[in-house]
Design a protein around this motif. Structure first.
Motif, PDB file in Angstrom:
ATOM      1  N   VAL A 179       0.858  -1.181   0.000  1.00  0.00           N
ATOM      2  CA  VAL A 179       0.000   0.000   0.000  1.00  0.00           C
ATOM      3  C   VAL A 179       0.897   1.234   0.000  1.00  0.00           C
ATOM      4  O   VAL A 179       1.906   1.278   0.697  1.00  0.00           O
ATOM      5  CB  VAL A 179      -0.920  -0.010   1.235  1.00  0.00           C
ATOM      6  CG1 VAL A 179      -1.626   1.320   1.392  1.00  0.00           C
ATOM      7  CG2 VAL A 179      -1.933  -1.139   1.116  1.00  0.00           C
ATOM      8  N   CYS A 180       0.547   2.196  -0.796  1.00  0.00           N
ATOM      9  CA  CYS A 180       1.357   3.410  -0.908  1.00  0.00           C
ATOM     10  C   CYS A 180       1.407   4.123   0.446  1.00  0.00           C
ATOM     11  O   CYS A 180       0.364   4.448   1.016  1.00  0.00           O
ATOM     12  CB  CYS A 180       0.748   4.328  -1.964  1.00  0.00           C
ATOM     13  SG  CYS A 180       1.513   5.950  -2.043  1.00  0.00           S
ATOM     14  N   PRO A 181       2.614   4.345   0.985  1.00  0.00           N
ATOM     15  CA  PRO A 181       2.707   4.981   2.306  1.00  0.00           C
ATOM     16  C   PRO A 181       2.319   6.469   2.268  1.00  0.00           C
ATOM     17  O   PRO A 181       1.959   7.039   3.287  1.00  0.00           O
ATOM     18  CB  PRO A 181       4.179   4.802   2.682  1.00  0.00           C
ATOM     19  CG  PRO A 181       4.891   4.611   1.392  1.00  0.00           C
ATOM     20  CD  PRO A 181       3.922   3.994   0.418  1.00  0.00           C
ATOM     21  N   THR A 182       2.393   7.080   1.109  1.00  0.00           N
ATOM     22  CA  THR A 182       2.085   8.510   1.015  1.00  0.00           C
ATOM     23  C   THR A 182       0.592   8.768   1.179  1.00  0.00           C
ATOM     24  O   THR A 182       0.162   9.631   1.932  1.00  0.00           O
ATOM     25  CB  THR A 182       2.558   9.056  -0.346  1.00  0.00           C
ATOM     26  OG1 THR A 182       3.917   8.687  -0.539  1.00  0.00           O
ATOM     27  CG2 THR A 182       2.418  10.560  -0.395  1.00  0.00           C
ATOM     28  N   CYS A 183      -0.209   7.983   0.452  1.00  0.00           N
ATOM     29  CA  CYS A 183      -1.656   8.236   0.466  1.00  0.00           C
ATOM     30  C   CYS A 183      -2.394   7.166   1.255  1.00  0.00           C
ATOM     31  O   CYS A 183      -3.624   7.181   1.319  1.00  0.00           O
ATOM     32  CB  CYS A 183      -2.189   8.295  -0.960  1.00  0.00           C
ATOM     33  SG  CYS A 183      -1.996   6.741  -1.855  1.00  0.00           S
ATOM     34  N   LEU A 184      -1.664   6.234   1.807  1.00  0.00           N
ATOM     35  CA  LEU A 184      -2.235   5.133   2.581  1.00  0.00           C
ATOM     36  C   LEU A 184      -3.277   4.357   1.780  1.00  0.00           C
ATOM     37  O   LEU A 184      -4.292   3.907   2.304  1.00  0.00           O
ATOM     38  CB  LEU A 184      -2.859   5.647   3.887  1.00  0.00           C
ATOM     39  CG  LEU A 184      -1.892   6.419   4.786  1.00  0.00           C
ATOM     40  CD1 LEU A 184      -2.615   6.967   6.005  1.00  0.00           C
ATOM     41  CD2 LEU A 184      -0.715   5.551   5.199  1.00  0.00           C
ATOM     42  N   PRO A 194      -4.583  13.693  -6.913  1.00  0.00           N
ATOM     43  CA  PRO A 194      -4.116  12.316  -7.082  1.00  0.00           C
ATOM     44  C   PRO A 194      -2.717  12.184  -6.484  1.00  0.00           C
ATOM     45  O   PRO A 194      -1.906  13.091  -6.614  1.00  0.00           O
ATOM     46  CB  PRO A 194      -4.070  12.131  -8.610  1.00  0.00           C
ATOM     47  CG  PRO A 194      -4.916  13.218  -9.172  1.00  0.00           C
ATOM     48  CD  PRO A 194      -4.868  14.353  -8.196  1.00  0.00           C
ATOM     49  N   CYS A 195      -2.483  11.065  -5.819  1.00  0.00           N
ATOM     50  CA  CYS A 195      -1.175  10.847  -5.191  1.00  0.00           C
ATOM     51  C   CYS A 195      -0.097  10.715  -6.266  1.00  0.00           C
ATOM     52  O   CYS A 195      -0.253   9.979  -7.225  1.00  0.00           O
ATOM     53  CB  CYS A 195      -1.231   9.582  -4.347  1.00  0.00           C
ATOM     54  SG  CYS A 195       0.350   9.155  -3.621  1.00  0.00           S
ATOM     55  N   VAL A 196       0.988  11.473  -6.100  1.00  0.00           N
ATOM     56  CA  VAL A 196       2.056  11.471  -7.107  1.00  0.00           C
ATOM     57  C   VAL A 196       2.880  10.190  -7.008  1.00  0.00           C
ATOM     58  O   VAL A 196       3.311   9.624  -8.009  1.00  0.00           O
ATOM     59  CB  VAL A 196       2.972  12.699  -6.900  1.00  0.00           C
ATOM     60  CG1 VAL A 196       4.110  12.696  -7.901  1.00  0.00           C
ATOM     61  CG2 VAL A 196       2.168  13.984  -7.017  1.00  0.00           C
ATOM     62  N   ASP A 197       3.072   9.707  -5.788  1.00  0.00           N
ATOM     63  CA  ASP A 197       3.966   8.561  -5.594  1.00  0.00           C
ATOM     64  C   ASP A 197       3.441   7.280  -6.221  1.00  0.00           C
ATOM     65  O   ASP A 197       4.191   6.461  -6.715  1.00  0.00           O
ATOM     66  CB  ASP A 197       4.227   8.344  -4.100  1.00  0.00           C
ATOM     67  CG  ASP A 197       5.072   9.481  -3.538  1.00  0.00           C
ATOM     68  OD1 ASP A 197       5.697  10.188  -4.362  1.00  0.00           O
ATOM     69  OD2 ASP A 197       5.099   9.662  -2.314  1.00  0.00           O
ATOM     70  N   CYS A 198       2.135   7.092  -6.167  1.00  0.00           N
ATOM     71  CA  CYS A 198       1.569   5.845  -6.712  1.00  0.00           C
ATOM     72  C   CYS A 198       0.728   6.131  -7.947  1.00  0.00           C
ATOM     73  O   CYS A 198       0.050   5.262  -8.461  1.00  0.00           O
ATOM     74  CB  CYS A 198       0.733   5.132  -5.654  1.00  0.00           C
ATOM     75  SG  CYS A 198      -0.696   6.110  -5.132  1.00  0.00           S
ATOM     76  N   LYS A 199       0.779   7.356  -8.441  1.00  0.00           N
ATOM     77  CA  LYS A 199      -0.012   7.787  -9.611  1.00  0.00           C
ATOM     78  C   LYS A 199      -1.494   7.484  -9.428  1.00  0.00           C
ATOM     79  O   LYS A 199      -2.187   7.080 -10.363  1.00  0.00           O
ATOM     80  CB  LYS A 199       0.516   7.133 -10.881  1.00  0.00           C
ATOM     81  CG  LYS A 199       1.955   7.549 -11.152  1.00  0.00           C
ATOM     82  CD  LYS A 199       2.446   7.046 -12.479  1.00  0.00           C
ATOM     83  CE  LYS A 199       3.862   7.505 -12.751  1.00  0.00           C
ATOM     84  NZ  LYS A 199       4.805   6.991 -11.726  1.00  0.00           N
TER      85      LYS A 199
HETATM   86 ZN    ZN Z   1      -0.167   7.049  -3.145  1.00  0.00          ZN
END
Ligand code: ZN
Ligand code: ZN
Length: 393
Positions: free
Chosen positions: A188-193, A211-216
């Motif tokens: 799971v993306c840690p940035t946006c959980l 939209p979360c940049v880290d996981c697009k």
């Molecule tokens: Zn994310």
């Protein structure tokens, strides 16, 4: 213990403690309730026995810090009752397609949403979702809208047609089952959980989401990115679909075919397909709404003396129109029910415009006849009215 239990049962409520209760508070609440509903103290009371079982079950989970953590995360992930893994797997508005995500037994969004979980609980919560921390919730994602074009013949546009349409769209990568991860175990993306979105405070008590940049925006991040899709989890898929174009479309019209666009992700609905229709011109017929148009040549004598004129129709036998004596050039007549099919199945009309033709290459007999006609009409000036009108103005 099943995921369904995790999601549907509120153990905190069962024990009557808040979600942030300490271990001591949980222990205390459990002891009190267990004493109250213990079968020894409630002989023959089925309800009390049922309640005692619930209390024990709740204590089993909440009283064990590891199990409690898994339980909290499961509920945060799937929402409190928002997810119902019923037999159809499609209840609520959240239908997590685990078959897709984990590359396991393909349950599919429709049939086996619940099946995908069976027995794999430890793996799921111990492996994948534990890494995301709490507050995790993976969102279903609607498929893309796709725009396509099609060219129909005039007749196809009038009658409706089923045409093959080749489309490319984003689809889950086959190599990694859409996880983006070589082993099918993204985290799971840690940035946006896992939400795929990040909130950005504006200082005024409002927050906006991007939209979360880290996981697009996917909510998941590959640990070992899939070679085929480079970790995106997506692939281009080309497919040819038979598309039904309804009768009566006109050139340049854009029609929407609901749910025929790109496939949804994680149980999200498919997008829509928009088809821009181009219609080839017909050498004879034209369209005006539900009506078809045709221009029919008549010769001078037919127009002057009147007569019956055979007129072609689109895809049907010709119709015969009665031309009144003295029909002027350019007059339009109506052949009822010989036009385009309407939505309700009835037809528009065929609008027939007469075009008086001038004979060329006259035979001697025809020339003599016309000279005789000229003599017979010598006193009539066809431009008398024109000059009268020009003077008057
Ligand atoms: Zn994310
Ligand atoms: Zn892949």
């Amino acid at each position: 213990m099943s995921t369904k239990d995790f999601v549907e049962k509120d153990y905190y409520k069962v024990l009557g403690v808040p979600k942030d209760a300490t271990d001591a508070e949980i222990k205390k609440a459990y002891r009190k309730l267990a004493r109250e509903f213990h079968p020894d103290a409630n002989k023959g009371d089925d309800k009390a026995e049922e309640r005692f079982k619930e209390i024990s079950e709740a204590n089993d989970i909440l009283g064990d810090s590891k199990k409690r953590k898994e339980y909290d995360e499961a509920r945060a992930l799937f929402g409190n009752g928002g997810f119902r893994a019923g037999p159809g797997g499609a209840g609520g508005n959240f239908n997590f397609d685990l078959g897709d995500l984990f590359g396991g037994a393909q349950g599919g969004g429709q049939g086996g949403g619940a099946g995908g979980f069976g027995g794999g609980l430890g793996d799921v919560f111990g492996g994948l979702f534990n890494r995301g921390g709490t507050g995790t919730r993976v969102q279903p994602r609607r498929g893309q809208d796709i725009e396509s074009e099609v060219t129909l013949s005039f007749t196809e546009a009038v009658d409706g047609a089923t045409v093959p349409l080749r489309m490319s769209s984003q689809a889950p990568c086959k190599a990694c089952s859409g996880t983006g991860d070589k082993n099918g175990t993204p985290r799971v993306c840690p940035t946006c959980l896992g939400t795929g979105q990040v909130s950005r405070g504006t200082g005024g008590g409002f927050s906006l989401t991007d939209p979360c940049v880290d996981c697009k925006g996917r909510g998941l991040i590959a640990q070992d990115p899939c070679d085929v899709c480079k970790g995106s989890g997506r692939a281009k898929s080309s497919r040819t679909m038979q598309v039904r174009i309804p009768a009566g479309v006109s050139d340049g019209q854009r029609i929407r075919l609901r749910g025929k666009g790109g496939p949804g992700e994680r149980g999200g609905p498919a997008g829509d397909l928009y088809v821009v229709v181009h219609v080839d011109a017909h050498p004879v017929f034209g369209r005006r709404g539900d009506n078809l148009t045709v221009t029919v040549p008549v010769d001078f004598t037919e127009a002057a003396l009147g007569g019956e004129v055979k007129v072609p129709t689109l895809g049907g036998p010709p119709v015969t129109l009665k031309l009144p004596a003295g029909t002027p050039n350019g007059r339009t007549m109506r052949a009822r029910g010989k036009g385009a099919v309407r939505k309700d199945g009835t037809r528009g009309d065929l609008l027939v415009t007469v075009e008086v033709t001038v004979p060329t290459g006259l035979s001697d007999a025809a020339r003599d006849a016309l000279e005789a006609y000229r003599k017979a009409t010598a006193g009539q000036d066809p431009r008398a009215e024109l000059f009268q009108a020009a003077k008057g103005a």
